[in-house]
Motif scaffolding. Structure first.
Motif, mmCIF file in Angstrom:
data_model
loop_
_atom_site.group_PDB
_atom_site.id
_atom_site.type_symbol
_atom_site.label_atom_id
_atom_site.label_comp_id
_atom_site.label_asym_id
_atom_site.label_seq_id
_atom_site.Cartn_x
_atom_site.Cartn_y
_atom_site.Cartn_z
ATOM 1 N N HIS A 213 0.881 -1.160 0.000
ATOM 2 C CA HIS A 213 0.000 0.000 0.000
ATOM 3 C C HIS A 213 0.921 1.213 0.000
ATOM 4 C CE1 HIS A 213 -2.967 2.906 1.348
ATOM 5 N NE2 HIS A 213 -3.913 2.015 1.141
ATOM 6 N N ALA B 294 -4.864 4.022 -3.032
ATOM 7 C CA ALA B 294 -3.425 3.970 -2.821
ATOM 8 C C ALA B 294 -2.955 2.549 -2.544
ATOM 9 C CB ALA B 294 -3.003 4.882 -1.665
ATOM 10 N N ALA C 22 -2.926 18.184 -1.931
ATOM 11 C CA ALA C 22 -3.305 17.356 -3.076
ATOM 12 C C ALA C 22 -4.124 16.155 -2.603
ATOM 13 C CB ALA C 22 -2.060 16.895 -3.822
ATOM 14 N N PHE C 23 -3.706 15.549 -1.498
ATOM 15 C CA PHE C 23 -4.441 14.402 -0.956
ATOM 16 C C PHE C 23 -5.881 14.784 -0.661
ATOM 17 C CE2 PHE C 23 -0.556 11.930 0.409
ATOM 18 C CZ PHE C 23 -0.909 10.803 -0.282
ATOM 19 N N ILE D 174 2.927 9.794 -4.483
ATOM 20 C CA ILE D 174 1.817 8.981 -3.978
ATOM 21 C C ILE D 174 0.510 9.746 -4.109
ATOM 22 C CG2 ILE D 174 0.869 7.892 -1.912
ATOM 23 C CD1 ILE D 174 3.731 7.320 -1.041
ATOM 24 N N ALA D 175 0.555 11.054 -3.787
ATOM 25 C CA ALA D 175 -0.663 11.864 -3.884
ATOM 26 C C ALA D 175 -1.179 11.865 -5.324
ATOM 27 C CB ALA D 175 -0.388 13.286 -3.406
ATOM 28 N N PHE E 182 -4.869 9.761 5.097
ATOM 29 C CA PHE E 182 -3.432 9.775 4.818
ATOM 30 C C PHE E 182 -2.788 11.030 5.397
ATOM 31 C CE2 PHE E 182 -4.359 7.363 0.633
ATOM 32 C CZ PHE E 182 -4.596 6.225 1.362
ATOM 33 N N PHE F 72 -7.929 15.580 -3.851
ATOM 34 C CA PHE F 72 -8.289 14.360 -4.581
ATOM 35 C C PHE F 72 -9.353 13.577 -3.826
ATOM 36 C CE2 PHE F 72 -4.034 14.482 -6.846
ATOM 37 C CZ PHE F 72 -4.597 14.697 -8.083
ATOM 38 N N ASP G 195 -10.147 8.076 2.121
ATOM 39 C CA ASP G 195 -8.758 7.646 2.323
ATOM 40 C C ASP G 195 -7.782 8.814 2.364
ATOM 41 O OD1 ASP G 195 -10.352 5.561 1.497
ATOM 42 O OD2 ASP G 195 -8.680 4.432 0.665
ATOM 43 N N ALA H 196 1.698 18.232 -0.684
ATOM 44 C CA ALA H 196 1.194 16.877 -0.916
ATOM 45 C C ALA H 196 -0.092 16.656 -0.133
ATOM 46 C CB ALA H 196 2.251 15.859 -0.526
ATOM 47 N N THR I 209 4.150 11.991 10.777
ATOM 48 C CA THR I 209 5.527 11.726 10.362
ATOM 49 C C THR I 209 6.314 13.017 10.270
ATOM 50 O OG1 THR I 209 4.320 10.381 8.803
ATOM 51 C CG2 THR I 209 6.677 10.098 8.874
ATOM 52 N N ILE J 286 0.718 4.234 1.104
ATOM 53 C CA ILE J 286 0.915 4.987 2.339
ATOM 54 C C ILE J 286 1.852 4.234 3.273
ATOM 55 C CG2 ILE J 286 -0.315 5.520 4.478
ATOM 56 C CD1 ILE J 286 -0.184 7.755 2.456
ATOM 57 N N PHE K 79 5.319 4.963 2.197
ATOM 58 C CA PHE K 79 5.811 6.236 2.711
ATOM 59 C C PHE K 79 6.183 6.132 4.187
ATOM 60 C CE2 PHE K 79 4.744 10.176 4.986
ATOM 61 C CZ PHE K 79 5.746 10.981 4.499
ATOM 62 N N LEU K 80 5.282 5.527 4.987
ATOM 63 C CA LEU K 80 5.553 5.419 6.420
ATOM 64 C C LEU K 80 6.803 4.583 6.670
ATOM 65 C CD1 LEU K 80 1.973 4.909 7.845
ATOM 66 C CD2 LEU K 80 3.394 6.935 7.996
ATOM 67 N N LEU L 282 6.169 11.339 -1.427
ATOM 68 C CA LEU L 282 4.818 11.619 -0.951
ATOM 69 C C LEU L 282 3.981 12.272 -2.043
ATOM 70 C CD1 LEU L 282 3.057 11.454 1.581
ATOM 71 C CD2 LEU L 282 3.644 13.814 2.020
#
Lengths: 481, 99
Positions: A124, A184, B44-45, A174-175, B60, B48, B56, B41, B67, A126, A129-130, A171
């Motif tokens: 996945h 994702a 954008a998330f 991914i977006a 995220f 979208f 989702d 980002a 993080t 995400i 990324f993590l 990131l």
């Protein structure tokens, strides 16, 4: 979450728990008994290695398709765990004599290993990324572990700034992929591509962003600028770990993501991979020629090796050779990992406090004075060059063969020519070791000797049975949907 | 508003972030530029997610914020460590590592 979910990630969960226990044990352990902590950490890694190997042959997904288990992951997880063990062995004496023996070292190393394993098993984006952050953040601290030595602190800051920079690219990629497919998870993205609902422009842009981000992580040209500085400034056991395990993790996730998600975009992405691979081989090897510091020399050598490894990605969209590309990449990672760790172990043996003992001249007279160390370094340098019948030769041979089978003869020729160039700087180390008189100062330590002799023996023995090792790697195929 | 407005702003923020990282010499400002890239980002998330009507993307963002906070902790600690040793944090003066 059920028990069978947990079984899929058991080695990772075990390492995480063990690292937390290590943090606690560190509080109670008296200062002079710190060595015990290293043994304790090694025990954890060894148990996890056992758990990991017990998983071989099993495959499946868990946690709502978030993680995947296949032989590819088992193979690479074993590689990370062994890398962790070797880094511990290199650090055991090094940390003591550099007076940077702090308990967090071991927990951070274990966290980083766990992050790499999670990255390899991620299914996945995400989680990708993590996991990238999870493996990088402990490494930023480890790079600056020789605090308050300024070189180490600068290396850590550089690594941090460029690492975060590359994570931002990952990131954003991914977006964009999420935007293109409204999912994702690997399964959802593949489904969206298959039924044509994916927005191709965003998807391609996202793939390129991912490539840039991971290009930084594996230090591919033109994203390699940070590597020599960081490799030089970090404590040497950490450098060796970064050079082998982090690079392997970066290639593992690149392979999984591109083989899974973007096989349909091979026509537009293959030229990009071709260019990056060729550029990395050429620039890495040419810049290595001018180095006079062994750590920088090996740093450029690892950049050049990233170029050879990228060769496995060029034919990734070609279903006939994809399996061969994966197995030759894994073989090369194994060969490169063993050889590089051996060479770094010799560097650790000669390094003195305050960054002395790292110039190439300091290796003068090593061969005659310390025959064993000299012979092992000779083996590593010959294998890195790719002199026929060494392990490094077989690694390059299988990669070049894959490139030729996929019709990229030009790339194989570039690889061959740059290998010839690389002979100059690798063999220069050998010449200095044997031909120049000198009085090298060498640190003797049981664990260090074990790593040097052990990796040298492995490099020699495995070079006798390359086809069997390749067959082993060939079983470690990706679990494709 | 159409999706493209949000994406345009997000791309603009990301570009400013890249330029900030490449051009500025103070690690704290570089750091802010990095945060800008992460938040581009995030934008954008969310855009979208709203466009596709799936939750989702918003989830995220929580992961990313967490993080990024961890990264801030490490980054500021490194900057402070360097400042203690050197009494300056200018990137141009970081020249211990050259080859």
């Amino acid at each position: 979450m059920s028990l069978s979910d947990l079984m899929m990630v058991l080695p990772i969960a075990f390492i995480l728990g063990w690292a937390l226990v290590l943090l606690l044990v560190d509080l109670w352990l008296p200062r002079e008994r710190r060595g015990l902590l290293a043994l304790f950490a090694a025990l954890g890694l060894a148990v996890a290695l056992g758990l990991d190997l017990a998983q071989s042959g099993r495959s499946g997904r868990a946690f709502g398709d978030m993680v995947v288990l296949d032989n590819f992951a088992v193979f690479l997880n074993a590689l990370y765990l062994v890398s962790g063990l070797i880094a511990l062995a290199l650090g055991y004496d090094y940390l003591k004599r550099m007076e940077i023996e702090r308990g967090e070292f071991y927990a951070l190393l274990l966290f980083s290993v766990a992050g790499m394993m999670l990255l390899t098993q991620a299914n996945h984006l995400i989680l990708v990324f993590l996991a990238v952050e999870f493996l990088s953040i402990p490494l930023y601290v480890l790079a600056g572990f020789a605090r308050p030595r300024l070189e180490s602190e600068e290396a850590a800051l550089k690594y941090f700034l460029l690492g975060a920079f590359s994570s931002a690219f990952v990131l954003y990629g991914i977006a964009l992929i999420f935007g293109a497919t409204s999912s994702a998870s690997f399964g959802g993205i593949i489904e969206a591509v298959r039924n044509g609902s994916a927005e191709i422009g965003f998807l391609t842009a996202g793939a390129v962003m991912l490539l840039v981000g991971f290009g930084f992580k594996v230090a591919a040209v033109p994203f390699h600028e940070w590597a020599p500085d960081v490799y030089q400034g970090s404590p040497t056991p950490v450098t060796s770990f970064m050079a082998v395990a982090t690079k392997a993790a970066g290639f593992a996730v690149l392979m999984r993501v591109f083989l899974n998600l973007f096989p349909g975009f091979a026509a537009s992405l293959t030229p990009v991979f071709w260019g990056v691979a060729a550029l990395t081989m050429i620039v890495g090897n040419l810049l290595a020629l001018a180095q006079s510091n062994i750590k920088r020399l090996l740093a450029y050598s690892s950049i050049a090796n990233a170029g050879y490894l990228l060769m496995a990605f060029v034919p990734y969209g070609n279903a006939q050779v994809a399996g061969q590309a994966v197995s030759s990449m894994l073989f090369y990672l194994l060969a490169y990992g063993l050889t590089t760790f051996g060479a770094w172990a010799v560097v650790v043996a000669l390094e003195q406090a305050e960054g002395r003992g790292l110039a190439l001249e300091d290796y003068a007279g090593l061969g005659p004075k310390y025959p064993w160390l000299g012979v092992t370094m000779l083996i590593f340098m010959l294998s890195l060059t790719g002199v026929p019948l060494t392990l490094g030769f077989w690694g390059k041979f299988f990669l070049f063969r894959t490139a030729v089978a996929a019709g990229y003869v030009d790339l194989a020729i570039i690889g061959l020519l740059t290998s010839v160039i690389s002979a100059y700087y690798y063999l220069r180390v050998v010449v200095i070791m044997y031909m120049r008189p000198g009085e090298p100062k060498v640190r003797r330590d049981g664990w260090l000797n074990l790593v040097t002799i052990g990796t040298a023996a492995a490099v020699v023995l495995l070079s006798v049975v390359p086809v069997q090792v390749l067959n082993l790697a060939a079983q470690a195929v990706l679990h494709l949907p | 508003m159409p999706l493209m407005y949000y994406l345009g702003l997000s791309a603009f923020m990301f570009t400013i972030g890249i330029l900030g990282v490449l051009l500025r010499r103070n690690p704290l400002v570089v750091f802010m530029a990095l945060e800008l890239m992460f938040n581009a980002a995030n934008l954008a998330f969310v855009a979208f997610a709203a466009f596709h009507k799936v939750l989702d993307g918003e989830i995220f963002v929580f992961f990313v914020i967490t993080t990024a906070a961890a990264e801030v902790a490490i980054g500021l600690a490194l900057i402070i460590a360097i400042f203690r040793t050197k009494h300056s944090v200018d990137i141009d003066q970081m020249s211990e590592l050259k080859g």
